[in-house]
Design a protein around this motif. Structure first.
Motif, PDB file in Angstrom:
ATOM      1  N   MET A  85      15.285 -10.642 -40.580  1.00  0.00           N
ATOM      2  CA  MET A  85      13.993 -10.662 -41.357  1.00  0.00           C
ATOM      3  C   MET A  85      13.328 -12.298 -41.017  1.00  0.00           C
ATOM      4  O   MET A  85      12.235 -12.387 -40.677  1.00  0.00           O
ATOM      5  N   VAL A  86      14.109 -13.263 -40.890  1.00  0.00           N
ATOM      6  CA  VAL A  86      13.711 -14.593 -40.883  1.00  0.00           C
ATOM      7  C   VAL A  86      13.134 -14.686 -39.352  1.00  0.00           C
ATOM      8  O   VAL A  86      12.169 -15.375 -39.118  1.00  0.00           O
ATOM      9  N   GLY A  87      14.007 -14.171 -38.083  1.00  0.00           N
ATOM     10  CA  GLY A  87      13.563 -14.328 -36.802  1.00  0.00           C
ATOM     11  C   GLY A  87      12.325 -13.564 -36.693  1.00  0.00           C
ATOM     12  O   GLY A  87      11.744 -13.983 -35.864  1.00  0.00           O
ATOM     13  N   GLU A  88      12.163 -12.520 -37.153  1.00  0.00           N
ATOM     14  CA  GLU A  88      10.843 -11.535 -37.104  1.00  0.00           C
ATOM     15  C   GLU A  88       9.861 -12.413 -37.556  1.00  0.00           C
ATOM     16  O   GLU A  88       8.691 -12.766 -37.043  1.00  0.00           O
ATOM     17  N   SER A  89       9.829 -13.128 -39.057  1.00  0.00           N
ATOM     18  CA  SER A  89       8.925 -13.811 -39.201  1.00  0.00           C
ATOM     19  C   SER A  89       8.606 -15.184 -38.609  1.00  0.00           C
ATOM     20  O   SER A  89       7.084 -15.628 -38.574  1.00  0.00           O
ATOM     21  N   VAL A  90       9.573 -15.788 -37.967  1.00  0.00           N
ATOM     22  CA  VAL A  90       9.040 -16.875 -37.044  1.00  0.00           C
ATOM     23  C   VAL A  90       9.308 -16.692 -35.570  1.00  0.00           C
ATOM     24  O   VAL A  90       8.970 -17.708 -34.920  1.00  0.00           O
ATOM     25  N   THR A  97      19.188 -17.135 -32.236  1.00  0.00           N
ATOM     26  CA  THR A  97      18.792 -18.479 -32.342  1.00  0.00           C
ATOM     27  C   THR A  97      18.548 -18.845 -34.104  1.00  0.00           C
ATOM     28  O   THR A  97      18.956 -19.936 -34.558  1.00  0.00           O
ATOM     29  N   VAL A  98      17.974 -17.960 -34.689  1.00  0.00           N
ATOM     30  CA  VAL A  98      18.070 -18.120 -36.290  1.00  0.00           C
ATOM     31  C   VAL A  98      19.337 -18.304 -36.770  1.00  0.00           C
ATOM     32  O   VAL A  98      19.147 -19.251 -37.855  1.00  0.00           O
ATOM     33  N   SER A  99      20.258 -17.552 -36.193  1.00  0.00           N
ATOM     34  CA  SER A  99      21.691 -17.421 -37.016  1.00  0.00           C
ATOM     35  C   SER A  99      22.284 -19.151 -36.691  1.00  0.00           C
ATOM     36  O   SER A  99      22.602 -19.603 -37.802  1.00  0.00           O
ATOM     37  N   ARG A 100      21.934 -19.704 -35.587  1.00  0.00           N
ATOM     38  CA  ARG A 100      22.595 -20.922 -35.293  1.00  0.00           C
ATOM     39  C   ARG A 100      21.588 -22.043 -36.211  1.00  0.00           C
ATOM     40  O   ARG A 100      22.179 -23.036 -36.721  1.00  0.00           O
ATOM     41  N   ILE A 101      20.397 -21.693 -36.350  1.00  0.00           N
ATOM     42  CA  ILE A 101      19.663 -22.800 -37.050  1.00  0.00           C
ATOM     43  C   ILE A 101      19.971 -22.520 -38.715  1.00  0.00           C
ATOM     44  O   ILE A 101      20.248 -23.670 -39.311  1.00  0.00           O
ATOM     45  N   ILE A 102      20.345 -21.105 -39.386  1.00  0.00           N
ATOM     46  CA  ILE A 102      20.621 -21.167 -40.437  1.00  0.00           C
ATOM     47  C   ILE A 102      22.069 -21.913 -40.809  1.00  0.00           C
ATOM     48  O   ILE A 102      22.339 -22.492 -41.732  1.00  0.00           O
ATOM     49  N   ASP A 103      23.122 -21.914 -39.714  1.00  0.00           N
ATOM     50  CA  ASP A 103      24.197 -22.569 -39.692  1.00  0.00           C
ATOM     51  C   ASP A 103      24.028 -24.167 -40.156  1.00  0.00           C
ATOM     52  O   ASP A 103      24.973 -24.454 -40.773  1.00  0.00           O
ATOM     53  N   VAL A 144      21.299 -25.603 -41.185  1.00  0.00           N
ATOM     54  CA  VAL A 144      20.805 -26.142 -42.449  1.00  0.00           C
ATOM     55  C   VAL A 144      21.435 -25.638 -43.597  1.00  0.00           C
ATOM     56  O   VAL A 144      21.714 -26.339 -44.674  1.00  0.00           O
ATOM     57  N   ALA A 145      22.683 -24.633 -43.409  1.00  0.00           N
ATOM     58  CA  ALA A 145      23.532 -24.622 -44.535  1.00  0.00           C
ATOM     59  C   ALA A 145      24.581 -25.447 -44.357  1.00  0.00           C
ATOM     60  O   ALA A 145      24.904 -25.998 -45.530  1.00  0.00           O
ATOM     61  N   ARG A 146      25.032 -26.029 -43.281  1.00  0.00           N
ATOM     62  CA  ARG A 146      25.914 -27.074 -43.474  1.00  0.00           C
ATOM     63  C   ARG A 146      25.383 -28.232 -43.919  1.00  0.00           C
ATOM     64  O   ARG A 146      25.820 -29.390 -44.533  1.00  0.00           O
ATOM     65  N   ALA A 147      23.796 -28.584 -44.057  1.00  0.00           N
ATOM     66  CA  ALA A 147      23.237 -29.642 -44.562  1.00  0.00           C
ATOM     67  C   ALA A 147      22.965 -29.333 -46.098  1.00  0.00           C
ATOM     68  O   ALA A 147      22.645 -30.293 -46.786  1.00  0.00           O
ATOM     69  N   GLY A 148      23.390 -28.181 -46.518  1.00  0.00           N
ATOM     70  CA  GLY A 148      23.235 -27.838 -47.931  1.00  0.00           C
ATOM     71  C   GLY A 148      21.941 -27.490 -48.208  1.00  0.00           C
ATOM     72  O   GLY A 148      21.525 -27.425 -49.623  1.00  0.00           O
ATOM     73  N   LEU A 149      20.971 -27.198 -47.489  1.00  0.00           N
ATOM     74  CA  LEU A 149      19.701 -26.570 -47.647  1.00  0.00           C
ATOM     75  C   LEU A 149      19.780 -24.926 -47.996  1.00  0.00           C
ATOM     76  O   LEU A 149      18.621 -24.521 -48.694  1.00  0.00           O
ATOM     77  N   VAL A 150      20.569 -24.323 -47.482  1.00  0.00           N
ATOM     78  CA  VAL A 150      20.693 -22.919 -47.863  1.00  0.00           C
ATOM     79  C   VAL A 150      22.099 -22.488 -48.016  1.00  0.00           C
ATOM     80  O   VAL A 150      22.909 -23.114 -47.532  1.00  0.00           O
ATOM     81  N   THR A 151      22.210 -21.541 -48.717  1.00  0.00           N
ATOM     82  CA  THR A 151      23.573 -20.916 -48.633  1.00  0.00           C
ATOM     83  C   THR A 151      23.540 -19.470 -47.912  1.00  0.00           C
ATOM     84  O   THR A 151      22.610 -18.597 -48.026  1.00  0.00           O
ATOM     85  N   ARG A 152      24.842 -19.245 -47.099  1.00  0.00           N
ATOM     86  CA  ARG A 152      24.775 -17.820 -46.493  1.00  0.00           C
ATOM     87  C   ARG A 152      25.490 -16.736 -47.272  1.00  0.00           C
ATOM     88  O   ARG A 152      26.161 -16.944 -48.273  1.00  0.00           O
TER      89      ARG A 152
END
Length: 87
Positions: free
Chosen positions: A60-65, A71-77, A79-87
């Protein structure tokens, strides 16, 4: 014909200037905020989707952006490590 070549050259110069400005702005954001433009786009998309979806998928995120799910999965990984989102 010379007019077409001249116009084509002007368009190429304008595109190069746009690309250069985008690159400069991306570097600025990375320095100032600590996030890349794709990371910011993904976070924005997630924030917008949170209001209307119980579950947000990478697809869903990939389609939106307009990025691939991989690619989105790596990006989310990241930002998740930075504590900005949770998986």
């Amino acid at each position: 014909m010379a007019h077409n070549v001249e116009k084509s050259h002007e368009v190429l110069i304008a595109i190069r200037q746009i690309v250069r400005r985008i690159s400069q702005h991306s570097k600025y954001l990375s320095r100032e905020v600590g996030l890349t433009v794709p990371q910011l786009l993904c976070l924005k998309a997630i924030g917008e989707m949170e209001e209307s979806h119980d579950e947000i998928t990478v697809a869903m995120v990939g389609e939106s952006v307009q990025l691939s799910a991989a690619t989105v999965s790596r990006i989310i990984d990241r930002v998740a490590r930075a504590g900005l989102v949770t998986r």
